[in-house]
Design a protein around this motif. Sequence first.
Motif, PDB file in Angstrom:
ATOM      1  N   LEU A  72       6.063  23.186 -50.425  1.00  0.00           N
ATOM      2  CA  LEU A  72       6.210  22.307 -51.586  1.00  0.00           C
ATOM      3  C   LEU A  72       5.637  20.913 -51.329  1.00  0.00           C
ATOM      4  O   LEU A  72       4.884  20.389 -52.146  1.00  0.00           O
ATOM      5  N   THR A  73       6.010  20.312 -50.209  1.00  0.00           N
ATOM      6  CA  THR A  73       5.511  18.971 -49.888  1.00  0.00           C
ATOM      7  C   THR A  73       4.815  18.982 -48.529  1.00  0.00           C
ATOM      8  O   THR A  73       5.016  19.898 -47.722  1.00  0.00           O
ATOM      9  N   PHE A  74       4.017  17.951 -48.285  1.00  0.00           N
ATOM     10  CA  PHE A  74       3.216  17.913 -47.060  1.00  0.00           C
ATOM     11  C   PHE A  74       3.325  16.561 -46.349  1.00  0.00           C
ATOM     12  O   PHE A  74       2.520  16.253 -45.492  1.00  0.00           O
ATOM     13  N   VAL A  75       4.338  15.777 -46.725  1.00  0.00           N
ATOM     14  CA  VAL A  75       4.470  14.432 -46.165  1.00  0.00           C
ATOM     15  C   VAL A  75       5.583  14.384 -45.127  1.00  0.00           C
ATOM     16  O   VAL A  75       6.724  14.780 -45.396  1.00  0.00           O
ATOM     17  N   TYR A  76       5.250  13.901 -43.946  1.00  0.00           N
ATOM     18  CA  TYR A  76       6.229  13.622 -42.904  1.00  0.00           C
ATOM     19  C   TYR A  76       6.534  12.128 -42.938  1.00  0.00           C
ATOM     20  O   TYR A  76       5.613  11.309 -43.017  1.00  0.00           O
ATOM     21  N   THR A  77       7.816  11.770 -42.867  1.00  0.00           N
ATOM     22  CA  THR A  77       8.213  10.366 -42.779  1.00  0.00           C
ATOM     23  C   THR A  77       8.935  10.164 -41.448  1.00  0.00           C
ATOM     24  O   THR A  77       9.887  10.876 -41.142  1.00  0.00           O
ATOM     25  N   VAL A  78       8.448   9.206 -40.682  1.00  0.00           N
ATOM     26  CA  VAL A  78       9.036   8.910 -39.371  1.00  0.00           C
ATOM     27  C   VAL A  78       9.562   7.477 -39.410  1.00  0.00           C
ATOM     28  O   VAL A  78       8.810   6.551 -39.731  1.00  0.00           O
ATOM     29  N   ILE A  79      10.852   7.307 -39.108  1.00  0.00           N
ATOM     30  CA  ILE A  79      11.465   5.974 -39.066  1.00  0.00           C
ATOM     31  C   ILE A  79      11.809   5.672 -37.611  1.00  0.00           C
ATOM     32  O   ILE A  79      12.556   6.414 -36.972  1.00  0.00           O
ATOM     33  N   ILE A  80      11.237   4.590 -37.083  1.00  0.00           N
ATOM     34  CA  ILE A  80      11.464   4.218 -35.685  1.00  0.00           C
ATOM     35  C   ILE A  80      12.080   2.826 -35.644  1.00  0.00           C
ATOM     36  O   ILE A  80      11.647   1.922 -36.354  1.00  0.00           O
ATOM     37  N   ARG A  81      13.102   2.666 -34.810  1.00  0.00           N
ATOM     38  CA  ARG A  81      13.753   1.361 -34.663  1.00  0.00           C
ATOM     39  C   ARG A  81      13.561   0.818 -33.249  1.00  0.00           C
ATOM     40  O   ARG A  81      13.692   1.543 -32.263  1.00  0.00           O
ATOM     41  N   PHE A  82      13.250  -0.487 -33.188  1.00  0.00           N
ATOM     42  CA  PHE A  82      13.142  -1.212 -31.922  1.00  0.00           C
ATOM     43  C   PHE A  82      14.086  -2.409 -31.964  1.00  0.00           C
ATOM     44  O   PHE A  82      14.553  -2.810 -33.039  1.00  0.00           O
ATOM     45  N   ASP A  83      14.345  -2.984 -30.785  1.00  0.00           N
ATOM     46  CA  ASP A  83      15.285  -4.108 -30.741  1.00  0.00           C
ATOM     47  C   ASP A  83      14.701  -5.390 -31.315  1.00  0.00           C
ATOM     48  O   ASP A  83      15.421  -6.225 -31.856  1.00  0.00           O
ATOM     49  N   THR A  84      13.374  -5.585 -31.201  1.00  0.00           N
ATOM     50  CA  THR A  84      12.735  -6.780 -31.764  1.00  0.00           C
ATOM     51  C   THR A  84      11.435  -6.391 -32.460  1.00  0.00           C
ATOM     52  O   THR A  84      10.837  -5.348 -32.153  1.00  0.00           O
ATOM     53  N   ILE A  85      10.993  -7.248 -33.374  1.00  0.00           N
ATOM     54  CA  ILE A  85       9.722  -7.020 -34.057  1.00  0.00           C
ATOM     55  C   ILE A  85       8.568  -7.046 -33.062  1.00  0.00           C
ATOM     56  O   ILE A  85       7.623  -6.256 -33.169  1.00  0.00           O
ATOM     57  N   ASN A  86       8.646  -7.944 -32.077  1.00  0.00           N
ATOM     58  CA  ASN A  86       7.569  -8.048 -31.089  1.00  0.00           C
ATOM     59  C   ASN A  86       7.385  -6.755 -30.300  1.00  0.00           C
ATOM     60  O   ASN A  86       6.261  -6.293 -30.081  1.00  0.00           O
ATOM     61  N   ASN A  87       8.501  -6.155 -29.863  1.00  0.00           N
ATOM     62  CA  ASN A  87       8.409  -4.893 -29.125  1.00  0.00           C
ATOM     63  C   ASN A  87       7.885  -3.768 -30.012  1.00  0.00           C
ATOM     64  O   ASN A  87       7.122  -2.915 -29.562  1.00  0.00           O
ATOM     65  N   LEU A  88       8.304  -3.781 -31.278  1.00  0.00           N
ATOM     66  CA  LEU A  88       7.820  -2.763 -32.216  1.00  0.00           C
ATOM     67  C   LEU A  88       6.325  -2.906 -32.439  1.00  0.00           C
ATOM     68  O   LEU A  88       5.576  -1.923 -32.402  1.00  0.00           O
ATOM     69  N   LYS A  89       5.868  -4.136 -32.662  1.00  0.00           N
ATOM     70  CA  LYS A  89       4.436  -4.375 -32.875  1.00  0.00           C
ATOM     71  C   LYS A  89       3.624  -4.003 -31.634  1.00  0.00           C
ATOM     72  O   LYS A  89       2.510  -3.485 -31.748  1.00  0.00           O
ATOM     73  N   SER A  90       4.200  -4.287 -30.464  1.00  0.00           N
ATOM     74  CA  SER A  90       3.506  -3.944 -29.208  1.00  0.00           C
ATOM     75  C   SER A  90       3.251  -2.444 -29.127  1.00  0.00           C
ATOM     76  O   SER A  90       2.170  -2.008 -28.704  1.00  0.00           O
ATOM     77  N   TRP A  91       4.258  -1.632 -29.541  1.00  0.00           N
ATOM     78  CA  TRP A  91       4.071  -0.182 -29.518  1.00  0.00           C
ATOM     79  C   TRP A  91       3.061   0.259 -30.577  1.00  0.00           C
ATOM     80  O   TRP A  91       2.148   1.031 -30.300  1.00  0.00           O
ATOM     81  N   MET A  92       3.211  -0.244 -31.799  1.00  0.00           N
ATOM     82  CA  MET A  92       2.340   0.180 -32.895  1.00  0.00           C
ATOM     83  C   MET A  92       0.880  -0.189 -32.653  1.00  0.00           C
ATOM     84  O   MET A  92      -0.024   0.482 -33.129  1.00  0.00           O
ATOM     85  N   GLU A  93       0.650  -1.270 -31.911  1.00  0.00           N
ATOM     86  CA  GLU A  93      -0.721  -1.730 -31.642  1.00  0.00           C
ATOM     87  C   GLU A  93      -1.200  -1.348 -30.242  1.00  0.00           C
ATOM     88  O   GLU A  93      -2.272  -1.762 -29.813  1.00  0.00           O
ATOM     89  N   SER A  94      -0.415  -0.551 -29.534  1.00  0.00           N
ATOM     90  CA  SER A  94      -0.756  -0.195 -28.153  1.00  0.00           C
ATOM     91  C   SER A  94      -1.923   0.789 -28.091  1.00  0.00           C
ATOM     92  O   SER A  94      -2.185   1.542 -29.040  1.00  0.00           O
ATOM     93  N   ASP A  95      -2.606   0.791 -26.960  1.00  0.00           N
ATOM     94  CA  ASP A  95      -3.729   1.720 -26.744  1.00  0.00           C
ATOM     95  C   ASP A  95      -3.250   3.166 -26.747  1.00  0.00           C
ATOM     96  O   ASP A  95      -3.944   4.061 -27.240  1.00  0.00           O
ATOM     97  N   ASN A  96      -2.042   3.411 -26.188  1.00  0.00           N
ATOM     98  CA  ASN A  96      -1.490   4.771 -26.151  1.00  0.00           C
ATOM     99  C   ASN A  96      -1.349   5.341 -27.553  1.00  0.00           C
ATOM    100  O   ASN A  96      -1.740   6.474 -27.829  1.00  0.00           O
TER     101      ASN A  96
END
Length: 204
Positions: A72-96
């Motif tokens: 029926l649907t084809f969308v996956y939604t992933v919600i990830i929580r980090f302790d700070t915005i800086n750590n979250l941005k570091s992961w989202m912008e990381s080379d890995n």
Amino acid sequence: MKQKFRGSIKGHIKLTSKKSVMENQGASVVITHHILDGKQSQYEKWLDEIIPVTRHSEGFIDLQIVRPIPDLTFVYTVIIRFDTINNLKSWMESDNRKKLIEKANPMFRKNDHYQIRSGLDFLFTTENEGNKVPVRWKQFLATWSAIYPLSVLIPALIIPFLRFLHIPPNHYSDGFINSGIIVFLMVFAVMPNYTRLIKKWLYQ
């Protein structure tokens, strides 16, 4: 001189503590992936690869995956929580992460789409509204009006069911189960649909 010095120290401590509270409010990212037909099993294998890397990132707290309804649907939604915005941005912008997203790109119907939010802003994130977030008082009213009926209805349904299963009454375990079900419904079922229903008022 001593009084002035003490006053300046107190002022510095007060400012520092306020700053640290602001920096440690936590942050969430809501990622949506539109998967091509027939690529779901391949995407699931890719999730098995990226999730352990995410969990080992600095500041990681938890993540949830909302999977599509088969056929029926084809969308996956992933919600990830980090302790700070800086750590979250570091992961989202990381080379890995960039390398893993490049690997998954052939499975996507649309590009990798995500939005970073602080606190509970992710409950009011919709693809159509872009980066727009409702004002706080509207978030409060919307959340309250959604939680109230659930807080009345869920215990009325769950408590008799627990007693039917011969689970003895316990204030803490009953509250734990009820609150878990309410939060689950709020995040994955109620708020995504409720915010779409009231979006004209919410975002104006």
